[in-house]
Write a protein that holds these residues in place. Structure first.
Motif, PDB file in Angstrom:
ATOM      1  N   UNK A  32     -11.760  40.415  16.931  1.00  0.00           N
ATOM      2  CA  UNK A  32     -11.992  40.928  15.582  1.00  0.00           C
ATOM      3  C   UNK A  32     -10.683  40.915  14.793  1.00  0.00           C
ATOM      4  N   UNK A  33      -9.594  41.305  15.445  1.00  0.00           N
ATOM      5  CA  UNK A  33      -8.285  41.301  14.777  1.00  0.00           C
ATOM      6  C   UNK A  33      -7.873  39.893  14.380  1.00  0.00           C
ATOM      7  N   UNK A  34      -8.106  38.937  15.278  1.00  0.00           N
ATOM      8  CA  UNK A  34      -7.758  37.548  14.969  1.00  0.00           C
ATOM      9  C   UNK A  34      -8.598  37.022  13.806  1.00  0.00           C
ATOM     10  N   UNK A  35      -9.869  37.400  13.764  1.00  0.00           N
ATOM     11  CA  UNK A  35     -10.750  36.944  12.687  1.00  0.00           C
ATOM     12  C   UNK A  35     -10.387  37.584  11.346  1.00  0.00           C
ATOM     13  N   UNK A  36      -9.885  38.823  11.399  1.00  0.00           N
ATOM     14  CA  UNK A  36      -9.613  39.557  10.164  1.00  0.00           C
ATOM     15  C   UNK A  36      -8.194  39.329   9.647  1.00  0.00           C
ATOM     16  N   UNK A  37      -7.228  39.397  10.557  1.00  0.00           N
ATOM     17  CA  UNK A  37      -5.832  39.337  10.115  1.00  0.00           C
ATOM     18  C   UNK A  37      -5.019  38.246  10.805  1.00  0.00           C
ATOM     19  N   UNK A  38      -5.565  37.601  11.818  1.00  0.00           N
ATOM     20  CA  UNK A  38      -4.765  36.694  12.639  1.00  0.00           C
ATOM     21  C   UNK A  38      -5.040  35.222  12.429  1.00  0.00           C
ATOM     22  N   UNK A  39      -4.872  34.462  13.512  1.00  0.00           N
ATOM     23  CA  UNK A  39      -4.949  33.011  13.455  1.00  0.00           C
ATOM     24  C   UNK A  39      -6.332  32.500  13.058  1.00  0.00           C
ATOM     25  N   UNK A  40      -7.372  33.243  13.374  1.00  0.00           N
ATOM     26  CA  UNK A  40      -8.731  32.776  13.091  1.00  0.00           C
ATOM     27  C   UNK A  40      -9.179  33.050  11.658  1.00  0.00           C
ATOM     28  N   UNK A  41      -8.325  33.713  10.873  1.00  0.00           N
ATOM     29  CA  UNK A  41      -8.690  34.010   9.492  1.00  0.00           C
ATOM     30  C   UNK A  41      -8.728  32.739   8.650  1.00  0.00           C
ATOM     31  N   UNK A  42      -7.768  31.849   8.893  1.00  0.00           N
ATOM     32  CA  UNK A  42      -7.691  30.583   8.159  1.00  0.00           C
ATOM     33  C   UNK A  42      -8.253  29.477   9.048  1.00  0.00           C
ATOM     34  N   UNK A  43      -9.340  28.815   8.649  1.00  0.00           N
ATOM     35  CA  UNK A  43      -9.960  27.797   9.503  1.00  0.00           C
ATOM     36  C   UNK A  43      -8.994  26.705   9.968  1.00  0.00           C
TER      37      UNK A  43
ATOM     38  N   UNK B 154     -14.596  48.445  13.372  1.00  0.00           N
ATOM     39  CA  UNK B 154     -14.031  48.130  12.056  1.00  0.00           C
ATOM     40  C   UNK B 154     -12.499  48.039  12.091  1.00  0.00           C
ATOM     41  N   UNK B 155     -11.991  46.974  11.476  1.00  0.00           N
ATOM     42  CA  UNK B 155     -10.547  46.837  11.290  1.00  0.00           C
ATOM     43  C   UNK B 155     -10.196  46.908   9.811  1.00  0.00           C
ATOM     44  N   UNK B 156     -11.115  47.498   9.028  1.00  0.00           N
ATOM     45  CA  UNK B 156     -10.888  47.641   7.588  1.00  0.00           C
ATOM     46  C   UNK B 156      -9.814  48.684   7.345  1.00  0.00           C
ATOM     47  N   UNK B 157      -8.806  48.321   6.564  1.00  0.00           N
ATOM     48  CA  UNK B 157      -7.693  49.223   6.297  1.00  0.00           C
ATOM     49  C   UNK B 157      -8.101  50.315   5.308  1.00  0.00           C
ATOM     50  N   UNK B 158      -7.510  51.504   5.510  1.00  0.00           N
ATOM     51  CA  UNK B 158      -7.836  52.648   4.669  1.00  0.00           C
ATOM     52  C   UNK B 158      -6.839  52.775   3.526  1.00  0.00           C
ATOM     53  N   UNK B 159      -7.305  53.323   2.410  1.00  0.00           N
ATOM     54  CA  UNK B 159      -6.426  53.494   1.258  1.00  0.00           C
ATOM     55  C   UNK B 159      -5.304  54.484   1.528  1.00  0.00           C
ATOM     56  N   UNK B 160      -5.541  55.439   2.446  1.00  0.00           N
ATOM     57  CA  UNK B 160      -4.509  56.439   2.765  1.00  0.00           C
ATOM     58  C   UNK B 160      -3.600  55.989   3.899  1.00  0.00           C
ATOM     59  N   UNK B 161      -3.720  54.722   4.313  1.00  0.00           N
ATOM     60  CA  UNK B 161      -2.862  54.123   5.337  1.00  0.00           C
ATOM     61  C   UNK B 161      -3.045  54.752   6.717  1.00  0.00           C
TER      62      UNK B 161
END
Length: 411
Positions: free
Chosen positions: A95-106, A253-260
Protein backbone atom coordinates in the motif's frame (compact mmCIF):
# COMPACT_ATOMS: atom_id res chain seq x y z
CA UNK A 1 27.39 7.23 37.30
CA UNK A 2 25.26 4.64 35.53
CA UNK A 3 22.53 3.05 37.62
CA UNK A 4 23.09 -0.58 38.54
CA UNK A 5 20.50 -3.04 37.32
CA UNK A 6 19.28 -5.58 39.86
CA UNK A 7 19.71 -9.16 38.75
CA UNK A 8 16.40 -10.43 40.10
CA UNK A 9 14.44 -13.16 38.33
CA UNK A 10 11.97 -13.06 36.77
CA UNK A 11 13.38 -10.22 34.69
CA UNK A 12 10.84 -7.43 34.26
CA UNK A 13 11.80 -5.14 31.39
CA UNK A 14 11.09 -1.46 31.85
CA UNK A 15 8.98 0.46 29.36
CA UNK A 16 12.15 2.18 28.13
CA UNK A 17 13.97 -1.15 27.63
CA UNK A 18 10.98 -2.68 25.83
CA UNK A 19 10.84 0.37 23.58
CA UNK A 20 14.53 -0.02 22.72
CA UNK A 21 14.02 -3.69 21.83
CA UNK A 22 11.00 -2.84 19.66
CA UNK A 23 12.94 -0.08 17.90
CA UNK A 24 15.83 -2.47 17.21
CA UNK A 25 13.43 -5.02 15.73
CA UNK A 26 12.21 -2.39 13.27
CA UNK A 27 15.71 -2.37 11.75
CA UNK A 28 16.07 -4.78 8.84
CA UNK A 29 19.43 -6.14 9.99
CA UNK A 30 18.19 -7.02 13.49
CA UNK A 31 15.07 -8.75 12.21
CA UNK A 32 17.16 -10.76 9.74
CA UNK A 33 19.63 -11.76 12.45
CA UNK A 34 16.83 -12.88 14.81
CA UNK A 35 15.34 -15.02 12.02
CA UNK A 36 18.77 -16.49 11.23
CA UNK A 37 19.38 -17.33 14.91
CA UNK A 38 15.98 -19.04 15.11
CA UNK A 39 16.84 -21.09 12.02
CA UNK A 40 20.22 -22.09 13.42
CA UNK A 41 18.62 -23.06 16.76
CA UNK A 42 16.13 -25.29 14.91
CA UNK A 43 18.90 -26.94 12.90
CA UNK A 44 21.02 -27.58 16.00
CA UNK A 45 18.11 -29.07 17.94
CA UNK A 46 16.92 -31.17 14.98
CA UNK A 47 20.42 -32.65 14.60
CA UNK A 48 20.95 -33.32 18.30
CA UNK A 49 20.12 -36.42 20.37
CA UNK A 50 16.93 -34.58 21.43
CA UNK A 51 15.42 -34.47 17.94
CA UNK A 52 12.32 -36.35 19.12
CA UNK A 53 11.52 -33.51 21.53
CA UNK A 54 11.79 -31.03 18.64
CA UNK A 55 9.41 -33.10 16.50
CA UNK A 56 7.01 -33.38 19.43
CA UNK A 57 7.06 -29.59 19.83
CA UNK A 58 6.36 -29.06 16.12
CA UNK A 59 3.34 -31.35 16.23
CA UNK A 60 2.00 -30.40 19.66
CA UNK A 61 -1.70 -29.86 19.12
CA UNK A 62 -3.24 -26.72 20.52
CA UNK A 63 -6.76 -26.29 19.26
CA UNK A 64 -9.40 -25.30 21.84
CA UNK A 65 -12.75 -26.88 21.07
CA UNK A 66 -14.65 -23.58 21.30
CA UNK A 67 -12.65 -22.12 18.39
CA UNK A 68 -13.99 -24.78 15.99
CA UNK A 69 -10.76 -24.68 13.96
CA UNK A 70 -10.21 -28.41 13.76
CA UNK A 71 -6.91 -30.10 14.54
CA UNK A 72 -4.05 -27.58 14.54
CA UNK A 73 -0.53 -28.15 15.86
CA UNK A 74 2.04 -25.45 16.64
CA UNK A 75 3.53 -25.67 13.15
CA UNK A 76 0.11 -24.92 11.63
CA UNK A 77 -0.50 -22.05 14.05
CA UNK A 78 2.85 -20.54 13.03
CA UNK A 79 2.21 -20.85 9.28
CA UNK A 80 -1.48 -19.92 9.33
CA UNK A 81 -1.60 -17.52 12.29
CA UNK A 82 1.73 -15.84 12.91
CA UNK A 83 2.57 -15.53 9.22
CA UNK A 84 -0.72 -13.70 8.70
CA UNK A 85 0.90 -10.83 10.64
CA UNK A 86 3.98 -11.04 8.39
CA UNK A 87 1.75 -10.82 5.32
CA UNK A 88 -0.20 -7.97 6.89
CA UNK A 89 3.09 -6.03 7.05
CA UNK A 90 3.75 -7.01 3.41
CA UNK A 91 0.31 -5.63 2.54
CA UNK A 92 1.14 -2.37 4.34
CA UNK A 93 4.38 -2.10 2.38
CA UNK A 94 2.58 -2.69 -0.89
CA UNK A 95 0.00 0.00 0.00
CA UNK A 96 2.87 2.37 0.83
CA UNK A 97 4.57 1.64 -2.47
CA UNK A 98 1.32 2.24 -4.36
CA UNK A 99 0.61 5.49 -2.51
CA UNK A 100 4.00 7.11 -1.97
CA UNK A 101 6.66 4.79 -3.41
CA UNK A 102 7.93 3.22 -6.59
CA UNK A 103 4.54 1.88 -7.69
CA UNK A 104 2.92 5.32 -7.68
CA UNK A 105 4.41 6.20 -11.08
CA UNK A 106 3.75 3.47 -13.69
CA UNK A 107 7.04 4.13 -15.50
CA UNK A 108 9.07 3.92 -12.28
CA UNK A 109 7.13 0.83 -11.23
CA UNK A 110 7.74 -0.98 -14.52
CA UNK A 111 11.32 -1.96 -13.71
CA UNK A 112 10.69 -3.88 -10.44
CA UNK A 113 7.23 -5.12 -11.50
CA UNK A 114 8.41 -6.65 -14.79
CA UNK A 115 11.47 -8.06 -12.98
CA UNK A 116 9.23 -9.57 -10.28
CA UNK A 117 6.87 -11.15 -12.81
CA UNK A 118 9.74 -12.68 -14.78
CA UNK A 119 11.31 -13.71 -11.47
CA UNK A 120 8.16 -15.69 -10.64
CA UNK A 121 7.57 -17.28 -14.04
CA UNK A 122 11.08 -18.53 -14.85
CA UNK A 123 11.78 -20.30 -11.52
CA UNK A 124 8.43 -22.12 -11.85
CA UNK A 125 9.30 -23.24 -15.40
CA UNK A 126 12.79 -24.39 -14.35
CA UNK A 127 11.33 -26.30 -11.40
CA UNK A 128 8.85 -28.06 -13.68
CA UNK A 129 11.59 -28.90 -16.21
CA UNK A 130 13.95 -30.35 -13.59
CA UNK A 131 11.29 -32.26 -11.64
CA UNK A 132 9.25 -33.50 -14.64
CA UNK A 133 8.02 -37.05 -14.15
CA UNK A 134 8.57 -37.16 -10.38
CA UNK A 135 5.50 -38.14 -8.31
CA UNK A 136 3.75 -35.04 -6.98
CA UNK A 137 6.17 -32.67 -8.71
CA UNK A 138 3.40 -30.43 -10.05
CA UNK A 139 2.35 -29.55 -6.51
CA UNK A 140 5.59 -27.72 -5.78
CA UNK A 141 5.94 -25.44 -8.81
CA UNK A 142 5.38 -22.28 -6.73
CA UNK A 143 8.02 -23.04 -4.06
CA UNK A 144 10.96 -21.27 -5.82
CA UNK A 145 8.90 -18.27 -6.95
CA UNK A 146 9.05 -16.17 -3.76
CA UNK A 147 11.68 -13.83 -2.32
CA UNK A 148 11.97 -13.37 1.44
CA UNK A 149 11.60 -9.64 2.18
CA UNK A 150 13.11 -9.64 5.67
CA UNK A 151 16.12 -11.82 4.89
CA UNK A 152 16.91 -10.15 1.56
CA UNK A 153 16.76 -6.61 2.94
CA UNK A 154 18.88 -7.66 5.94
CA UNK A 155 21.60 -9.12 3.69
CA UNK A 156 21.55 -5.97 1.54
CA UNK A 157 21.82 -3.69 4.60
CA UNK A 158 24.73 -5.66 6.10
CA UNK A 159 26.78 -6.27 2.95
CA UNK A 160 26.19 -3.08 0.94
CA UNK A 161 26.69 -0.20 3.38
CA UNK A 162 26.80 2.36 0.54
CA UNK A 163 23.70 0.98 -1.14
CA UNK A 164 21.96 3.71 -3.16
CA UNK A 165 18.37 4.37 -2.08
CA UNK A 166 16.91 3.43 -5.50
CA UNK A 167 18.51 -0.03 -5.29
CA UNK A 168 16.91 -0.70 -1.91
CA UNK A 169 13.59 0.59 -3.28
CA UNK A 170 13.98 -1.75 -6.28
CA UNK A 171 14.52 -4.77 -4.01
CA UNK A 172 11.70 -3.80 -1.64
CA UNK A 173 9.23 -3.27 -4.48
CA UNK A 174 10.36 -6.46 -6.19
CA UNK A 175 9.89 -8.49 -3.00
CA UNK A 176 6.51 -6.92 -2.18
CA UNK A 177 5.13 -7.58 -5.68
CA UNK A 178 6.65 -11.05 -5.46
CA UNK A 179 4.80 -11.70 -2.19
CA UNK A 180 1.53 -10.41 -3.64
CA UNK A 181 1.86 -12.87 -6.52
CA UNK A 182 2.76 -15.63 -4.04
CA UNK A 183 -0.28 -15.00 -1.85
CA UNK A 184 -2.49 -14.98 -4.96
CA UNK A 185 -0.97 -18.31 -6.00
CA UNK A 186 -1.66 -19.72 -2.52
CA UNK A 187 -5.30 -18.61 -2.70
CA UNK A 188 -5.86 -19.97 -6.22
CA UNK A 189 -3.79 -23.15 -6.31
CA UNK A 190 -3.41 -24.34 -2.71
CA UNK A 191 -7.04 -24.22 -1.59
CA UNK A 192 -8.28 -27.80 -1.41
CA UNK A 193 -11.80 -27.00 -0.24
CA UNK A 194 -13.91 -23.86 -0.31
CA UNK A 195 -16.82 -23.17 2.04
CA UNK A 196 -18.76 -20.17 0.63
CA UNK A 197 -20.55 -19.16 3.86
CA UNK A 198 -17.44 -18.42 5.99
CA UNK A 199 -15.77 -16.88 2.91
CA UNK A 200 -18.68 -14.46 2.53
CA UNK A 201 -18.40 -13.60 6.23
CA UNK A 202 -14.67 -12.94 5.84
CA UNK A 203 -15.22 -10.76 2.76
CA UNK A 204 -17.91 -8.70 4.56
CA UNK A 205 -15.64 -8.17 7.57
CA UNK A 206 -12.73 -7.13 5.34
CA UNK A 207 -15.08 -4.76 3.49
CA UNK A 208 -16.19 -3.23 6.82
CA UNK A 209 -12.54 -2.82 7.79
CA UNK A 210 -11.89 -1.04 4.46
CA UNK A 211 -14.93 1.23 4.93
CA UNK A 212 -13.84 2.30 8.42
CA UNK A 213 -10.32 2.95 7.14
CA UNK A 214 -11.67 5.07 4.28
CA UNK A 215 -13.79 7.08 6.76
CA UNK A 216 -10.69 7.85 8.84
CA UNK A 217 -11.71 5.80 11.89
CA UNK A 218 -8.63 5.27 14.09
CA UNK A 219 -9.50 3.06 17.09
CA UNK A 220 -7.37 -0.12 17.30
CA UNK A 221 -9.98 -1.54 19.72
CA UNK A 222 -12.30 -1.91 16.75
CA UNK A 223 -9.77 -2.88 14.09
CA UNK A 224 -8.15 -5.60 16.23
CA UNK A 225 -11.28 -7.72 16.73
CA UNK A 226 -12.34 -7.07 13.11
CA UNK A 227 -9.01 -8.37 11.83
CA UNK A 228 -9.13 -11.45 14.08
CA UNK A 229 -12.68 -12.28 12.97
CA UNK A 230 -11.74 -11.81 9.31
CA UNK A 231 -8.76 -14.15 9.82
CA UNK A 232 -11.05 -16.72 11.51
CA UNK A 233 -13.66 -16.73 8.74
CA UNK A 234 -11.12 -16.86 5.91
CA UNK A 235 -9.41 -19.78 7.65
CA UNK A 236 -12.75 -21.56 8.09
CA UNK A 237 -13.53 -21.06 4.39
CA UNK A 238 -10.56 -23.24 3.38
CA UNK A 239 -8.48 -20.42 1.91
CA UNK A 240 -5.10 -19.97 3.62
CA UNK A 241 -5.59 -17.34 6.31
CA UNK A 242 -2.49 -15.37 5.27
CA UNK A 243 -4.65 -14.10 2.39
CA UNK A 244 -6.69 -12.20 4.97
CA UNK A 245 -3.50 -10.70 6.36
CA UNK A 246 -2.29 -9.25 3.06
CA UNK A 247 -5.80 -8.00 2.16
CA UNK A 248 -6.19 -6.16 5.47
CA UNK A 249 -2.70 -4.68 5.15
CA UNK A 250 -3.39 -3.35 1.66
CA UNK A 251 -6.68 -1.79 2.84
CA UNK A 252 -5.16 0.02 5.82
CA UNK A 253 -5.30 3.74 5.14
CA UNK A 254 -2.09 5.63 4.40
CA UNK A 255 -3.95 8.91 3.90
CA UNK A 256 -2.08 11.74 5.60
CA UNK A 257 -3.85 13.83 8.22
CA UNK A 258 -4.08 17.61 8.21
CA UNK A 259 -2.78 17.72 11.80
CA UNK A 260 0.31 15.67 10.80
CA UNK A 261 -0.61 12.76 13.07
CA UNK A 262 0.72 9.36 11.92
CA UNK A 263 -1.50 7.64 9.38
CA UNK A 264 -3.33 4.42 10.27
CA UNK A 265 -0.77 2.50 8.21
CA UNK A 266 2.16 4.14 10.01
CA UNK A 267 0.67 3.53 13.46
CA UNK A 268 -0.11 -0.10 12.69
CA UNK A 269 3.31 -0.70 11.15
CA UNK A 270 4.99 0.86 14.20
CA UNK A 271 3.17 -1.52 16.54
CA UNK A 272 3.17 -4.75 14.53
CA UNK A 273 6.57 -4.72 12.78
CA UNK A 274 8.57 -5.55 15.96
CA UNK A 275 6.10 -8.34 16.75
CA UNK A 276 6.41 -9.72 13.22
CA UNK A 277 10.21 -9.48 13.14
CA UNK A 278 10.80 -10.58 16.74
CA UNK A 279 8.12 -13.26 17.19
CA UNK A 280 6.09 -14.25 14.12
CA UNK A 281 8.81 -14.89 11.55
CA UNK A 282 11.42 -16.34 13.98
CA UNK A 283 8.86 -18.73 15.53
CA UNK A 284 7.76 -19.87 12.07
CA UNK A 285 11.41 -20.34 11.03
CA UNK A 286 12.16 -22.23 14.25
CA UNK A 287 9.22 -24.61 13.79
CA UNK A 288 9.80 -25.14 10.05
CA UNK A 289 13.56 -25.13 9.44
CA UNK A 290 14.61 -28.00 11.70
CA UNK A 291 15.79 -30.61 9.18
CA UNK A 292 18.35 -33.40 9.38
CA UNK A 293 21.69 -32.46 7.81
CA UNK A 294 23.66 -35.72 7.91
CA UNK A 295 25.24 -37.25 4.81
CA UNK A 296 22.31 -39.52 4.08
CA UNK A 297 19.76 -36.70 4.28
CA UNK A 298 21.83 -34.35 2.11
CA UNK A 299 22.37 -37.17 -0.37
CA UNK A 300 18.61 -37.59 -0.54
CA UNK A 301 18.24 -33.91 -1.45
CA UNK A 302 20.72 -34.10 -4.32
CA UNK A 303 19.12 -37.24 -5.74
CA UNK A 304 15.55 -35.92 -5.46
CA UNK A 305 14.59 -34.03 -8.61
CA UNK A 306 11.87 -32.12 -6.78
CA UNK A 307 14.45 -30.75 -4.33
CA UNK A 308 16.90 -30.10 -7.17
CA UNK A 309 14.13 -28.23 -8.99
CA UNK A 310 13.71 -25.98 -5.95
CA UNK A 311 17.46 -25.26 -5.82
CA UNK A 312 17.70 -24.63 -9.57
CA UNK A 313 14.58 -22.47 -9.53
CA UNK A 314 15.82 -20.26 -6.70
CA UNK A 315 19.46 -19.98 -7.80
CA UNK A 316 19.18 -19.92 -11.60
CA UNK A 317 15.53 -19.06 -12.26
CA UNK A 318 15.41 -16.12 -9.86
CA UNK A 319 18.68 -14.59 -11.10
CA UNK A 320 17.94 -14.96 -14.80
CA UNK A 321 14.27 -14.03 -14.38
CA UNK A 322 14.79 -10.87 -12.29
CA UNK A 323 17.88 -9.63 -14.16
CA UNK A 324 16.49 -10.60 -17.55
CA UNK A 325 13.10 -9.05 -16.80
CA UNK A 326 14.72 -5.76 -15.74
CA UNK A 327 16.97 -5.74 -18.82
CA UNK A 328 14.07 -6.43 -21.17
CA UNK A 329 11.97 -3.70 -19.53
CA UNK A 330 14.73 -1.16 -20.15
CA UNK A 331 15.47 -2.38 -23.70
CA UNK A 332 11.77 -2.29 -24.60
CA UNK A 333 11.48 1.28 -23.36
CA UNK A 334 9.04 0.36 -20.59
CA UNK A 335 11.40 1.54 -17.85
CA UNK A 336 14.65 3.38 -17.23
CA UNK A 337 17.53 2.23 -15.06
CA UNK A 338 18.08 5.60 -13.38
CA UNK A 339 21.26 7.56 -12.77
CA UNK A 340 22.14 5.94 -9.42
CA UNK A 341 21.75 2.29 -10.46
CA UNK A 342 24.25 0.06 -12.22
CA UNK A 343 23.62 -3.27 -13.91
CA UNK A 344 26.13 -5.02 -11.63
CA UNK A 345 24.10 -3.90 -8.63
CA UNK A 346 20.89 -5.12 -10.28
CA UNK A 347 22.74 -8.43 -10.80
CA UNK A 348 23.49 -8.60 -7.06
CA UNK A 349 19.85 -7.98 -6.17
CA UNK A 350 18.82 -10.61 -8.74
CA UNK A 351 21.04 -13.13 -6.95
CA UNK A 352 19.62 -12.04 -3.60
CA UNK A 353 16.10 -12.69 -4.93
CA UNK A 354 16.98 -16.38 -4.68
CA UNK A 355 16.60 -16.16 -0.89
CA UNK A 356 13.19 -17.82 -0.72
CA UNK A 357 12.99 -18.91 2.91
CA UNK A 358 9.76 -17.78 4.65
CA UNK A 359 7.27 -17.89 1.78
CA UNK A 360 9.02 -20.82 0.07
CA UNK A 361 8.80 -22.84 3.28
CA UNK A 362 5.14 -21.88 3.65
CA UNK A 363 4.30 -23.04 0.12
CA UNK A 364 6.43 -26.17 0.59
CA UNK A 365 4.35 -27.10 3.62
CA UNK A 366 1.13 -26.58 1.67
CA UNK A 367 2.37 -28.55 -1.35
CA UNK A 368 3.85 -31.58 0.41
CA UNK A 369 2.21 -33.15 3.44
CA UNK A 370 4.58 -36.15 3.39
CA UNK A 371 7.14 -35.38 6.14
CA UNK A 372 10.11 -36.87 4.24
CA UNK A 373 9.37 -34.92 1.05
CA UNK A 374 8.73 -31.71 2.96
CA UNK A 375 12.04 -32.12 4.80
CA UNK A 376 13.95 -32.53 1.52
CA UNK A 377 12.21 -29.47 0.07
CA UNK A 378 12.96 -27.46 3.23
CA UNK A 379 16.62 -28.46 3.05
CA UNK A 380 16.69 -27.44 -0.62
CA UNK A 381 15.25 -24.01 0.24
CA UNK A 382 17.85 -23.52 3.00
CA UNK A 383 20.73 -24.54 0.70
CA UNK A 384 19.55 -22.29 -2.13
CA UNK A 385 18.95 -19.34 0.21
CA UNK A 386 22.43 -19.71 1.72
CA UNK A 387 24.13 -19.91 -1.69
CA UNK A 388 22.10 -16.96 -3.02
CA UNK A 389 23.10 -14.87 0.01
CA UNK A 390 26.79 -15.73 -0.41
CA UNK A 391 26.76 -14.95 -4.16
CA UNK A 392 25.01 -11.61 -3.59
CA UNK A 393 27.41 -10.76 -0.76
CA UNK A 394 30.41 -11.23 -3.07
CA UNK A 395 28.89 -8.87 -5.64
CA UNK A 396 27.90 -6.24 -3.08
CA UNK A 397 31.28 -6.23 -1.32
CA UNK A 398 32.93 -5.58 -4.68
CA UNK A 399 30.52 -2.72 -5.32
CA UNK A 400 31.33 -1.23 -1.89
CA UNK A 401 35.03 -1.23 -2.74
CA UNK A 402 34.36 0.18 -6.21
CA UNK A 403 32.24 3.02 -4.85
CA UNK A 404 34.86 3.77 -2.18
CA UNK A 405 37.59 4.05 -4.85
CA UNK A 406 35.36 6.23 -7.03
CA UNK A 407 34.63 8.56 -4.10
CA UNK A 408 38.27 8.82 -2.97
CA UNK A 409 40.04 12.11 -3.89
CA UNK A 410 42.58 11.72 -6.69
CA UNK A 411 46.15 12.85 -6.58
Amino acid sequence: MPRRVATIWPFRPTVRYSGQVAEALRAETVGGVVMLLATLAALVWANSPWVDAYKALQHYEFSPEWLRLGSMDLQHWASGGLLAVFFFIAGLELREELTHGELRNPRDAALPVVAAMAGVALPALIFLAVSAGEPGALKGWAIPTATDIAFALAVLAVTFSTCPAPLRAFLLTLAVVDDLIAITVIALFYTERLDPAPLLGGVLLIALYALLQAKGFRSPWVYGPLALLAWFFVHKSGIHATVAGVALGMLTSSKENSDERPTNAERTDHVLRPFSAGVCVPVFAFLSAGVTLNGSALGGVFTDRVALGVIAGLLIGKFVGVFGGAWLAVRAGLATLGNELRWREIAGVSMLAGVGFTVSLLIGGLAYTDPAQFERVTTAVLIASLLASVAATVVFRRRVRHRARAAAPHG
